[in-house]
Design a protein around this motif. Sequence first.
Motif, mmCIF file in Angstrom:
data_model
loop_
_atom_site.group_PDB
_atom_site.id
_atom_site.type_symbol
_atom_site.label_atom_id
_atom_site.label_comp_id
_atom_site.label_asym_id
_atom_site.label_seq_id
_atom_site.Cartn_x
_atom_site.Cartn_y
_atom_site.Cartn_z
ATOM 1 N N ALA A 122 0.856 -1.188 0.000
ATOM 2 C CA ALA A 122 0.000 0.000 0.000
ATOM 3 C C ALA A 122 0.891 1.237 0.000
ATOM 4 C CB ALA A 122 -0.917 0.017 1.224
ATOM 5 N N PRO A 123 0.454 2.346 -0.584
ATOM 6 C CA PRO A 123 1.318 3.528 -0.658
ATOM 7 C C PRO A 123 1.659 4.118 0.702
ATOM 8 C CG PRO A 123 -0.918 4.029 -1.424
ATOM 9 C CD PRO A 123 -0.842 2.553 -1.266
ATOM 10 N N GLN A 124 0.761 3.970 1.689
ATOM 11 C CA GLN A 124 1.058 4.560 2.989
ATOM 12 C C GLN A 124 2.235 3.878 3.679
ATOM 13 O OE1 GLN A 124 -1.822 2.972 2.288
ATOM 14 N NE2 GLN A 124 -2.550 1.702 3.992
ATOM 15 N N ALA A 125 2.551 2.648 3.231
ATOM 16 C CA ALA A 125 3.676 1.934 3.831
ATOM 17 C C ALA A 125 5.009 2.581 3.503
ATOM 18 C CB ALA A 125 3.676 0.476 3.373
ATOM 19 N N VAL A 126 5.053 3.384 2.436
ATOM 20 C CA VAL A 126 6.300 4.039 2.034
ATOM 21 C C VAL A 126 6.085 5.551 1.933
ATOM 22 C CG1 VAL A 126 7.299 2.042 0.880
ATOM 23 C CG2 VAL A 126 5.745 3.524 -0.386
ATOM 24 N N ASP A 127 5.249 6.076 2.811
ATOM 25 C CA ASP A 127 4.990 7.524 2.872
ATOM 26 C C ASP A 127 4.573 8.102 1.534
ATOM 27 O OD1 ASP A 127 5.629 7.555 5.588
ATOM 28 O OD2 ASP A 127 7.751 7.882 5.187
ATOM 29 N N VAL A 150 -1.987 -2.876 -7.539
ATOM 30 C CA VAL A 150 -0.567 -3.057 -7.264
ATOM 31 C C VAL A 150 0.092 -1.688 -7.236
ATOM 32 C CG1 VAL A 150 1.597 -4.042 -8.130
ATOM 33 C CG2 VAL A 150 -0.538 -5.342 -8.324
ATOM 34 N N TYR A 151 0.970 -1.463 -6.252
ATOM 35 C CA TYR A 151 1.666 -0.188 -6.109
ATOM 36 C C TYR A 151 3.164 -0.397 -6.323
ATOM 37 C CZ TYR A 151 -2.709 1.653 -4.457
ATOM 38 O OH TYR A 151 -4.035 2.052 -4.388
ATOM 39 N N ALA A 152 3.709 0.321 -7.293
ATOM 40 C CA ALA A 152 5.124 0.177 -7.640
ATOM 41 C C ALA A 152 5.949 1.190 -6.867
ATOM 42 C CB ALA A 152 5.314 0.376 -9.134
ATOM 43 N N ARG A 153 7.067 0.738 -6.340
ATOM 44 C CA ARG A 153 7.910 1.564 -5.465
ATOM 45 C C ARG A 153 9.197 2.038 -6.159
ATOM 46 N NH1 ARG A 153 9.885 4.973 -1.577
ATOM 47 N NH2 ARG A 153 11.479 4.034 -0.276
ATOM 48 N N ASP A 162 -5.096 -0.929 6.190
ATOM 49 C CA ASP A 162 -4.307 -1.239 7.373
ATOM 50 C C ASP A 162 -3.414 -0.044 7.701
ATOM 51 O OD1 ASP A 162 -2.816 -2.268 9.408
ATOM 52 O OD2 ASP A 162 -1.717 -3.717 8.178
ATOM 53 N N PHE A 163 -3.737 0.621 8.802
ATOM 54 C CA PHE A 163 -2.965 1.813 9.187
ATOM 55 C C PHE A 163 -2.075 1.534 10.384
ATOM 56 C CE2 PHE A 163 -6.697 3.366 6.956
ATOM 57 C CZ PHE A 163 -6.127 4.238 6.033
ATOM 58 N N SER A 164 -1.840 0.262 10.681
ATOM 59 C CA SER A 164 -1.062 -0.088 11.870
ATOM 60 C C SER A 164 0.385 0.371 11.757
ATOM 61 C CB SER A 164 -1.106 -1.606 12.094
ATOM 62 O OG SER A 164 -0.528 -2.298 10.988
ATOM 63 N N MET A 165 0.878 0.580 10.555
ATOM 64 C CA MET A 165 2.268 0.982 10.388
ATOM 65 C C MET A 165 2.461 2.484 10.512
ATOM 66 S SD MET A 165 3.475 -1.497 7.261
ATOM 67 C CE MET A 165 1.999 -1.137 6.297
ATOM 68 N N LEU A 166 1.367 3.228 10.548
ATOM 69 C CA LEU A 166 1.466 4.687 10.587
ATOM 70 C C LEU A 166 1.718 5.167 12.016
ATOM 71 C CD1 LEU A 166 -1.413 5.694 8.172
ATOM 72 C CD2 LEU A 166 0.986 5.290 7.669
ATOM 73 N N ASP A 223 5.505 7.280 -1.452
ATOM 74 C CA ASP A 223 6.499 7.256 -2.529
ATOM 75 C C ASP A 223 6.321 5.993 -3.378
ATOM 76 O OD1 ASP A 223 8.575 8.029 -4.139
ATOM 77 O OD2 ASP A 223 10.158 7.402 -2.745
ATOM 78 N N ALA A 224 5.145 5.872 -3.982
ATOM 79 C CA ALA A 224 4.809 4.737 -4.840
ATOM 80 C C ALA A 224 3.699 5.186 -5.771
ATOM 81 C CB ALA A 224 4.355 3.539 -4.002
ATOM 82 N N VAL A 225 3.525 4.474 -6.860
ATOM 83 C CA VAL A 225 2.463 4.810 -7.808
ATOM 84 C C VAL A 225 1.546 3.613 -7.983
ATOM 85 C CG1 VAL A 225 3.931 6.453 -9.041
ATOM 86 C CG2 VAL A 225 3.759 4.096 -9.874
ATOM 87 N N ARG A 226 0.281 3.900 -8.223
ATOM 88 C CA ARG A 226 -0.692 2.851 -8.502
ATOM 89 C C ARG A 226 -0.472 2.390 -9.936
ATOM 90 N NH1 ARG A 226 -7.295 3.558 -8.576
ATOM 91 N NH2 ARG A 226 -7.793 1.316 -8.655
ATOM 92 N N LEU A 227 -0.101 1.143 -10.096
ATOM 93 C CA LEU A 227 0.321 0.631 -11.391
ATOM 94 C C LEU A 227 -0.897 0.352 -12.275
ATOM 95 C CD1 LEU A 227 3.017 -0.066 -12.766
ATOM 96 C CD2 LEU A 227 2.751 -2.397 -11.911
ATOM 97 N N ALA A 228 -0.987 1.083 -13.376
ATOM 98 C CA ALA A 228 -2.017 0.881 -14.392
ATOM 99 C C ALA A 228 -3.432 0.938 -13.825
ATOM 100 C CB ALA A 228 -1.801 -0.444 -15.113
ATOM 101 N N GLY A 229 -3.630 1.719 -12.773
ATOM 102 C CA GLY A 229 -4.955 1.890 -12.202
ATOM 103 C C GLY A 229 -5.481 0.659 -11.491
#
Length: 370
Positions: free
Chosen positions: A15-20, A31-34, A364-368, A22-28
């Motif tokens: 998920a993008p929130q896992a890397v603050d 999957v989020y590419a980092r 899942d916001f447990s990492m925030l 710094d990821a993009v949603r791949l092809a809509g």
Amino acid sequence: MTDTVYIQPLTTTSAPQAVDGDAVRLAGGMVYAREFAVILRRDGEVAERVLTTKARIEAVLGALPDAVGAEAEAQWANLTAVHAPMQLGARTIRLDQPQVVGILNVTPDSFSDGGEFMDDPDAMRAHAAAMHEAGAAIIDIGGESTRPGAKAVWEGQEIERVVPAIEHCSGMGAAISVDTRRPAVMEAALAAGAHLVNDVSALRYDPRSLEFVAASRVPVVLMHAPGEGENLHAGGDYRQVVLDVFDFLRSARDRALDAGITRDRIVLDPGIGFGKSMADNLALLNALPLFHALGQPLMLGASRKRMIGALSNEAGAHERLGGSLALAMCGMDAGVQLLRVHDVFATVQARNVWRGMRDAALTDFSMLTD
């Protein structure tokens, strides 16, 4: 001197929130590419490879040679493009999640189920109904085997094979793809109720196909195969298979666009198993996210392929479910939209579990931290 550029997603995150962010949603999709590799190829050889993330991509693209700058910007936009749903008759096929395409072969010599559904109409109907009920978004019907060494089929015979199956599936209300490379078969299939053309020759086998598909205004799958004419498996001599297949599919896409086929009707397939060695297939599967840079939805057809048997003590075609599911999961993790498979029930189940995990990760916001 010829330069070409490629932007390859290398890693993904749940998920993008896992890397603050710094990821993009791949092809809509889901999957989020980092991390990404920006690859510069010069005269067929890799001249430069720069690793980056979304946060630094603008600077990396800005440092590329002017000749490839516009292409690099287009690929970056393509990686994040959201694909509209495909409308196949009354069925709407969403492309923001993986969809399962069920294979229905009505041939005597397909590698997995040759003759099983051609000689027994009741078995064909039962199998089609089972795939439809199990959750196949599309049923892909083919009347000619394209396995290595298969004999060519007269188009009249191919029509006789596919039309009854298409008419039956149309009566069920299924979305239907016809797997053919002959325009006469395409025409008969569409008239019988098919909605999509799946051409393993990427509309190269018959020069009339390109014009016919453009005029018909139906979606089309363009697959990579190195051969021309009858033997699509011939000529598989690659300098760098991943980039060579990318270049082929880019040319196939552009040829279709020039013929009047709109971008929202083009799907691309890297052609696993067609004129490719085991090493070639594995390289393509590991690099699947790269092909989103072409800006089109992707199809992956790896179900029960020979490579699975080669990696599992020569297991026969009907003993390759585990390997087929592993490759389907590989496609899902790469953001592939259409998974062409024999085992629909098991693949839909795997997709549903995969999607549940992806949905949970997004909430899942447990990492925030505060």
